[in-house]
Scaffold this motif. Structure first.
Motif, mmCIF file in Angstrom:
data_model
loop_
_atom_site.group_PDB
_atom_site.id
_atom_site.type_symbol
_atom_site.label_atom_id
_atom_site.label_comp_id
_atom_site.label_asym_id
_atom_site.label_seq_id
_atom_site.Cartn_x
_atom_site.Cartn_y
_atom_site.Cartn_z
ATOM 1 N N UNK A 236 1.127 -30.132 86.247
ATOM 2 C CA UNK A 236 2.229 -31.035 86.594
ATOM 3 C C UNK A 236 1.651 -32.384 86.998
ATOM 4 N N UNK A 237 2.494 -33.399 86.949
ATOM 5 C CA UNK A 237 2.179 -34.690 87.559
ATOM 6 C C UNK A 237 3.027 -34.803 88.813
ATOM 7 N N UNK A 238 2.368 -35.057 89.931
ATOM 8 C CA UNK A 238 3.043 -35.174 91.221
ATOM 9 C C UNK A 238 2.791 -36.585 91.739
ATOM 10 N N UNK A 239 3.865 -37.313 92.022
ATOM 11 C CA UNK A 239 3.690 -38.662 92.536
ATOM 12 C C UNK A 239 5.004 -39.419 92.586
ATOM 13 N N UNK A 245 11.359 -45.015 80.693
ATOM 14 C CA UNK A 245 11.787 -45.669 79.457
ATOM 15 C C UNK A 245 12.331 -44.617 78.495
ATOM 16 N N UNK A 246 12.679 -45.065 77.299
ATOM 17 C CA UNK A 246 13.194 -44.142 76.288
ATOM 18 C C UNK A 246 12.116 -43.232 75.717
ATOM 19 N N UNK A 247 10.860 -43.553 75.977
ATOM 20 C CA UNK A 247 9.776 -42.765 75.384
ATOM 21 C C UNK A 247 8.808 -42.159 76.390
ATOM 22 N N UNK A 248 8.807 -42.656 77.625
ATOM 23 C CA UNK A 248 7.820 -42.161 78.592
ATOM 24 C C UNK A 248 8.258 -42.462 80.020
ATOM 25 N N UNK A 266 6.316 -34.661 76.151
ATOM 26 C CA UNK A 266 5.359 -33.755 76.804
ATOM 27 C C UNK A 266 5.950 -33.108 78.043
ATOM 28 N N UNK A 267 7.105 -33.615 78.506
ATOM 29 C CA UNK A 267 7.664 -33.153 79.782
ATOM 30 C C UNK A 267 8.652 -32.023 79.547
ATOM 31 N N UNK A 268 8.400 -30.890 80.207
ATOM 32 C CA UNK A 268 9.305 -29.748 80.083
ATOM 33 C C UNK A 268 10.310 -29.691 81.224
ATOM 34 N N UNK A 269 10.026 -30.361 82.340
ATOM 35 C CA UNK A 269 10.944 -30.403 83.479
ATOM 36 C C UNK A 269 10.564 -31.569 84.377
ATOM 37 N N UNK A 270 11.578 -32.221 84.955
ATOM 38 C CA UNK A 270 11.346 -33.318 85.893
ATOM 39 C C UNK A 270 12.196 -33.065 87.130
ATOM 40 N N UNK A 271 11.539 -32.771 88.243
ATOM 41 C CA UNK A 271 12.242 -32.419 89.468
ATOM 42 C C UNK A 271 12.034 -33.490 90.534
ATOM 43 N N UNK A 272 13.025 -33.626 91.388
ATOM 44 C CA UNK A 272 12.978 -34.608 92.468
ATOM 45 C C UNK A 272 12.401 -33.990 93.732
#
Length: 277
Positions: A236-239, A245-248, A266-272
């Motif tokens: 995961x990326x944590x930060x 944007x529309x692409x990243x 590349x992202x399967x989930x984005x959580x707050x």
């Protein structure tokens, strides 16, 4: 409150470095991965992948992917374990254990509950209720650790499924999507210090300026003998979300100071992340 969260983080470090010997007598049969545990259980029942898929309402291809250690959501993991009659927590650790009866679960909880920490209760009949955790006054706990050479992407690793269910603190909103992360990495130090746990939500839509966890896909082709065992950790990326944007998306970390541009495909989930306690 913070003493309680620190205790969860300490318990998580024990889980992450455990070789399984401390679990002898609870989970008896070790497999090499979660996927192989599911495959072994299915074959023991002489079921085809299609038969398992029909039981839980998914495609045969999905079952095949899960048996190859592709990402699986926690609800699907619970469903397939129920179909196979095996323990969810054991399967996450790569073990095949027959599901406990209600009496056995109660007995196991009495013996293995840590102070102020409730162990998981797999196979609960109400498990599929959309407000399950709120009604049970529980919160799922995930582990986050430092990145390793198994995952080339990401700046941290997050457990694929909860490592335990903890009592729900009175300050936690009545939202079933909220979960607790007990973390041992330091990419966001000093805002999120190691061993300081925090809450996140899978339902809240993050906005620029908020802290986030972005789960990314990765190649699970391991060299012979190099497949990770025990708790399956996903990159995961944590930060802090700096740009969308529309692409990243762009996520910044503090320690060391860095920015990560992550393609949306590349992202399967984005959580707050709800912020440090």
């Amino acid at each position: 409150m913070q003493d309680y969260l620190a205790q969860l983080a300490d318990y998580g470090k024990i889980l992450l470095r455990s070789d399984g010997s401390s679990l002898d007598g609870i989970f008896s049969t070790m497999e090499s991965s979660r996927g192989e545990a599911l495959r072994s259980a299915r074959k023991a029942l002489r079921l085809t992948q299609q038969q398992v898929a029909d039981k839980i309402g998914v495609t045969r291809a999905a079952v095949g992917q899960w048996e190859n250690d592709e990402p699986i959501s926690f609800p699907n993991l619970k469903a397939v374990c129920e179909a196979l009659g095996i323990d969810v927590v054991a399967a996450v650790s790569g073990k095949v254990v027959k599901a406990y009866s209600g009496a056995a679960i109660a007995s196991r909880e009495k013996a293995f509950v840590k102070p102020e920490i409730a162990s998981s209760t797999p196979m609960d009949p109400e498990l599929y209720d959309e407000n399950y955790f709120v009604k049970k006054s529980l919160v799922p706990v995930y582990m986050m650790s430092t990145i390793d050479n198994f995952a080339p992407n990401g700046n941290a690793l997050l457990s694929e499924a909860p490592v335990l269910l903890a009592p729900r603190h009175e300050s936690v909103p009545p939202d079933n999507s909220i979960y607790l992360i007990a973390q041992t990495n330091n990419v966001m130090e000093p805002i999120f210090e190691p061993n300081i746990s925090f809450y996140a939500s899978s339902r809240h839509t993050p906005i620029v300026g908020e802290y986030v966890i972005a789960q990314v896909s990765f190649d699970r082709t391991y060299a012979p003998g190099k497949r990770p065992t025990g708790i399956l950790l996903l990159p995961v990326y944590f930060g802090k979300l700096e740009e969308f944007t529309n692409s990243s998306i762009v996520i910044s970390q503090i320690n060391p100071k860095s920015h990560h541009t992550v393609p949306l495909n590349m992202i399967s989930a984005l959580h707050s992340v709800l912020g440090p306690e």
